[in-house]
Design a protein around this motif. Structure first.
Motif, PDB file in Angstrom:
ATOM      1  N   GLY A  34      75.050   4.289   4.452  1.00  0.00           N
ATOM      2  CA  GLY A  34      74.568   3.777   5.739  1.00  0.00           C
ATOM      3  C   GLY A  34      73.815   4.830   6.523  1.00  0.00           C
ATOM      4  N   ASP A  35      74.318   6.060   6.494  1.00  0.00           N
ATOM      5  CA  ASP A  35      73.655   7.154   7.198  1.00  0.00           C
ATOM      6  C   ASP A  35      72.322   7.512   6.542  1.00  0.00           C
ATOM      7  OD1 ASP A  35      75.759   7.424   9.049  1.00  0.00           O
ATOM      8  OD2 ASP A  35      76.900   8.623   7.615  1.00  0.00           O
ATOM      9  N   VAL A  36      72.281   7.474   5.230  1.00  0.00           N
ATOM     10  CA  VAL A  36      71.043   7.764   4.508  1.00  0.00           C
ATOM     11  C   VAL A  36      69.978   6.723   4.858  1.00  0.00           C
ATOM     12  CG1 VAL A  36      69.981   7.853   2.206  1.00  0.00           C
ATOM     13  CG2 VAL A  36      72.170   8.984   2.617  1.00  0.00           C
ATOM     14  N   GLU A  37      70.370   5.471   4.895  1.00  0.00           N
ATOM     15  CA  GLU A  37      69.419   4.403   5.239  1.00  0.00           C
ATOM     16  C   GLU A  37      68.934   4.537   6.679  1.00  0.00           C
ATOM     17  OE1 GLU A  37      71.483   0.818   4.278  1.00  0.00           O
ATOM     18  OE2 GLU A  37      71.299   1.151   2.123  1.00  0.00           O
ATOM     19  N   GLU A  38      69.826   4.904   7.589  1.00  0.00           N
ATOM     20  CA  GLU A  38      69.440   5.089   8.994  1.00  0.00           C
ATOM     21  C   GLU A  38      68.466   6.261   9.133  1.00  0.00           C
ATOM     22  OE1 GLU A  38      69.208   4.562  13.123  1.00  0.00           O
ATOM     23  OE2 GLU A  38      69.885   3.236  11.523  1.00  0.00           O
ATOM     24  N   ALA A  39      68.737   7.364   8.443  1.00  0.00           N
ATOM     25  CA  ALA A  39      67.836   8.522   8.487  1.00  0.00           C
ATOM     26  C   ALA A  39      66.464   8.159   7.929  1.00  0.00           C
ATOM     27  CB  ALA A  39      68.438   9.691   7.712  1.00  0.00           C
ATOM     28  N   ASP A  40      66.442   7.399   6.848  1.00  0.00           N
ATOM     29  CA  ASP A  40      65.174   6.977   6.268  1.00  0.00           C
ATOM     30  C   ASP A  40      64.409   6.078   7.234  1.00  0.00           C
ATOM     31  OD1 ASP A  40      63.358   7.021   4.031  1.00  0.00           O
ATOM     32  OD2 ASP A  40      63.897   4.914   3.712  1.00  0.00           O
ATOM     33  N   HIS A  41      65.132   5.208   7.917  1.00  0.00           N
ATOM     34  CA  HIS A  41      64.501   4.329   8.910  1.00  0.00           C
ATOM     35  C   HIS A  41      63.911   5.162  10.048  1.00  0.00           C
ATOM     36  CE1 HIS A  41      63.921   1.086  11.773  1.00  0.00           C
ATOM     37  NE2 HIS A  41      64.667   1.750  12.629  1.00  0.00           N
ATOM     38  N   LEU A  42      64.674   6.120  10.555  1.00  0.00           N
ATOM     39  CA  LEU A  42      64.208   6.949  11.667  1.00  0.00           C
ATOM     40  C   LEU A  42      63.014   7.814  11.261  1.00  0.00           C
ATOM     41  CD1 LEU A  42      67.592   8.081  13.208  1.00  0.00           C
ATOM     42  CD2 LEU A  42      65.961   6.449  14.171  1.00  0.00           C
ATOM     43  N   ARG A  43      62.981   8.229  10.016  1.00  0.00           N
ATOM     44  CA  ARG A  43      61.910   9.082   9.524  1.00  0.00           C
ATOM     45  C   ARG A  43      60.546   8.408   9.659  1.00  0.00           C
ATOM     46  NH1 ARG A  43      59.810  10.015   4.174  1.00  0.00           N
ATOM     47  NH2 ARG A  43      61.178   8.382   3.385  1.00  0.00           N
ATOM     48  N   HIS A  44      60.529   7.097   9.616  1.00  0.00           N
ATOM     49  CA  HIS A  44      59.264   6.370   9.654  1.00  0.00           C
ATOM     50  C   HIS A  44      58.893   5.871  11.052  1.00  0.00           C
ATOM     51  CE1 HIS A  44      58.819   6.531   5.365  1.00  0.00           C
ATOM     52  NE2 HIS A  44      60.061   6.112   5.210  1.00  0.00           N
ATOM     53  N   GLN A  45      59.676   6.212  12.061  1.00  0.00           N
ATOM     54  CA  GLN A  45      59.359   5.795  13.420  1.00  0.00           C
ATOM     55  C   GLN A  45      58.261   6.685  14.002  1.00  0.00           C
ATOM     56  OE1 GLN A  45      60.734   2.939  14.699  1.00  0.00           O
ATOM     57  NE2 GLN A  45      61.498   2.888  12.604  1.00  0.00           N
ATOM     58  N   LYS A  46      57.455   6.112  14.876  1.00  0.00           N
ATOM     59  CA  LYS A  46      56.295   6.803  15.426  1.00  0.00           C
ATOM     60  C   LYS A  46      56.676   8.100  16.149  1.00  0.00           C
ATOM     61  CE  LYS A  46      52.889   4.397  17.179  1.00  0.00           C
ATOM     62  NZ  LYS A  46      52.101   3.545  18.081  1.00  0.00           N
ATOM     63  N   ASP A  47      57.745   8.073  16.931  1.00  0.00           N
ATOM     64  CA  ASP A  47      58.100   9.246  17.727  1.00  0.00           C
ATOM     65  C   ASP A  47      58.846  10.332  16.949  1.00  0.00           C
ATOM     66  OD1 ASP A  47      60.212   7.492  17.520  1.00  0.00           O
ATOM     67  OD2 ASP A  47      61.051   7.958  19.476  1.00  0.00           O
ATOM     68  N   THR A  48      59.271  10.072  15.726  1.00  0.00           N
ATOM     69  CA  THR A  48      59.990  11.091  14.945  1.00  0.00           C
ATOM     70  C   THR A  48      59.204  11.601  13.744  1.00  0.00           C
ATOM     71  OG1 THR A  48      61.126   9.355  13.685  1.00  0.00           O
ATOM     72  CG2 THR A  48      62.290  10.265  15.584  1.00  0.00           C
ATOM     73  N   LYS A  49      58.033  11.050  13.485  1.00  0.00           N
ATOM     74  CA  LYS A  49      57.239  11.497  12.335  1.00  0.00           C
ATOM     75  C   LYS A  49      56.869  12.970  12.443  1.00  0.00           C
ATOM     76  CE  LYS A  49      55.167   7.450  10.329  1.00  0.00           C
ATOM     77  NZ  LYS A  49      53.949   6.796   9.917  1.00  0.00           N
ATOM     78  N   GLY A  50      56.587  13.453  13.647  1.00  0.00           N
ATOM     79  CA  GLY A  50      56.225  14.859  13.844  1.00  0.00           C
ATOM     80  C   GLY A  50      57.362  15.795  13.500  1.00  0.00           C
ATOM     81  N   ILE A  51      58.575  15.398  13.844  1.00  0.00           N
ATOM     82  CA  ILE A  51      59.748  16.223  13.559  1.00  0.00           C
ATOM     83  C   ILE A  51      59.929  16.367  12.048  1.00  0.00           C
ATOM     84  CG2 ILE A  51      62.262  16.336  13.744  1.00  0.00           C
ATOM     85  CD1 ILE A  51      61.962  14.840  16.442  1.00  0.00           C
ATOM     86  N   PHE A  52      59.801  15.280  11.330  1.00  0.00           N
ATOM     87  CA  PHE A  52      59.979  15.330   9.884  1.00  0.00           C
ATOM     88  C   PHE A  52      58.821  16.054   9.201  1.00  0.00           C
ATOM     89  CE2 PHE A  52      63.224  12.246  10.792  1.00  0.00           C
ATOM     90  CZ  PHE A  52      64.200  12.573   9.868  1.00  0.00           C
ATOM     91  N   ALA A  53      57.633  16.025   9.798  1.00  0.00           N
ATOM     92  CA  ALA A  53      56.510  16.778   9.250  1.00  0.00           C
ATOM     93  C   ALA A  53      56.773  18.276   9.376  1.00  0.00           C
ATOM     94  CB  ALA A  53      55.223  16.393   9.961  1.00  0.00           C
ATOM     95  N   LYS A  54      57.387  18.699  10.468  1.00  0.00           N
ATOM     96  CA  LYS A  54      57.735  20.106  10.666  1.00  0.00           C
ATOM     97  C   LYS A  54      58.777  20.573   9.656  1.00  0.00           C
ATOM     98  CE  LYS A  54      55.757  21.940  14.330  1.00  0.00           C
ATOM     99  NZ  LYS A  54      54.920  23.097  14.176  1.00  0.00           N
ATOM    100  N   ARG A  55      59.605  19.654   9.198  1.00  0.00           N
ATOM    101  CA  ARG A  55      60.657  19.999   8.239  1.00  0.00           C
ATOM    102  C   ARG A  55      60.069  20.633   6.977  1.00  0.00           C
ATOM    103  NH1 ARG A  55      65.940  17.827   6.457  1.00  0.00           N
ATOM    104  NH2 ARG A  55      66.007  18.172   4.221  1.00  0.00           N
ATOM    105  N   ILE A  56      58.913  20.155   6.554  1.00  0.00           N
ATOM    106  CA  ILE A  56      58.258  20.688   5.362  1.00  0.00           C
ATOM    107  C   ILE A  56      57.946  22.168   5.547  1.00  0.00           C
ATOM    108  CG2 ILE A  56      56.162  20.556   3.949  1.00  0.00           C
ATOM    109  CD1 ILE A  56      56.154  17.527   4.593  1.00  0.00           C
ATOM    110  N   GLU A  57      57.524  22.553   6.749  1.00  0.00           N
ATOM    111  CA  GLU A  57      57.136  23.933   7.028  1.00  0.00           C
ATOM    112  C   GLU A  57      58.328  24.846   7.268  1.00  0.00           C
ATOM    113  OE1 GLU A  57      54.666  23.617  10.434  1.00  0.00           O
ATOM    114  OE2 GLU A  57      53.290  22.220   9.476  1.00  0.00           O
ATOM    115  N   THR A  58      59.460  24.285   7.647  1.00  0.00           N
ATOM    116  CA  THR A  58      60.592  25.122   8.033  1.00  0.00           C
ATOM    117  C   THR A  58      61.755  25.018   7.044  1.00  0.00           C
ATOM    118  OG1 THR A  58      61.368  23.345   9.490  1.00  0.00           O
ATOM    119  CG2 THR A  58      60.019  25.060  10.489  1.00  0.00           C
ATOM    120  N   ILE A  59      62.486  23.956   7.097  1.00  0.00           N
ATOM    121  CA  ILE A  59      63.707  23.795   6.304  1.00  0.00           C
ATOM    122  C   ILE A  59      63.419  23.790   4.810  1.00  0.00           C
ATOM    123  CG2 ILE A  59      65.700  22.327   5.879  1.00  0.00           C
ATOM    124  CD1 ILE A  59      65.630  23.594   8.671  1.00  0.00           C
TER     125      ILE A  59
END
Length: 73
Positions: A34-59
């Motif tokens: 359930g948590d994995v599905e929620e994270a995947d859903h949030l990853r595709h939201q307009k206001d969180t796409k930038g945060i996940f894009a930064k993940r590639i450069e950092t984490i």
């Protein structure tokens, strides 16, 4: 409301879907599914796409270094 068990038993396709005589199907899910599905859903939201894009450069870079330098596969 009709139970799923009764709906399956009355379906003409029941014999093609399962060999179960008690009209049950067991589905296993990971405890965090359930948590994995929620994270995947949030990853595709307009206001969180930038945060996940930064993940590639950092984490992800940290993980890659750990795998390469310290054999953490």
């Amino acid at each position: 409301m009709q139970k799923t068990k009764d709906l399956c038993a009355s379906s003409s396709f029941f014999a093609h879907r399962t060999q179960s005589k008690d009209h049950k199907k067991v589905m296993n899910h990971h405890i965090w599914q359930g948590d994995v599905e929620e994270a995947d859903h949030l990853r595709h939201q307009k206001d969180t796409k930038g945060i996940f894009a930064k993940r590639i450069e950092t984490i992800e870079r940290v993980f890659a270094n750990a795998k390469g330098k310290y054999c953490m596969h």
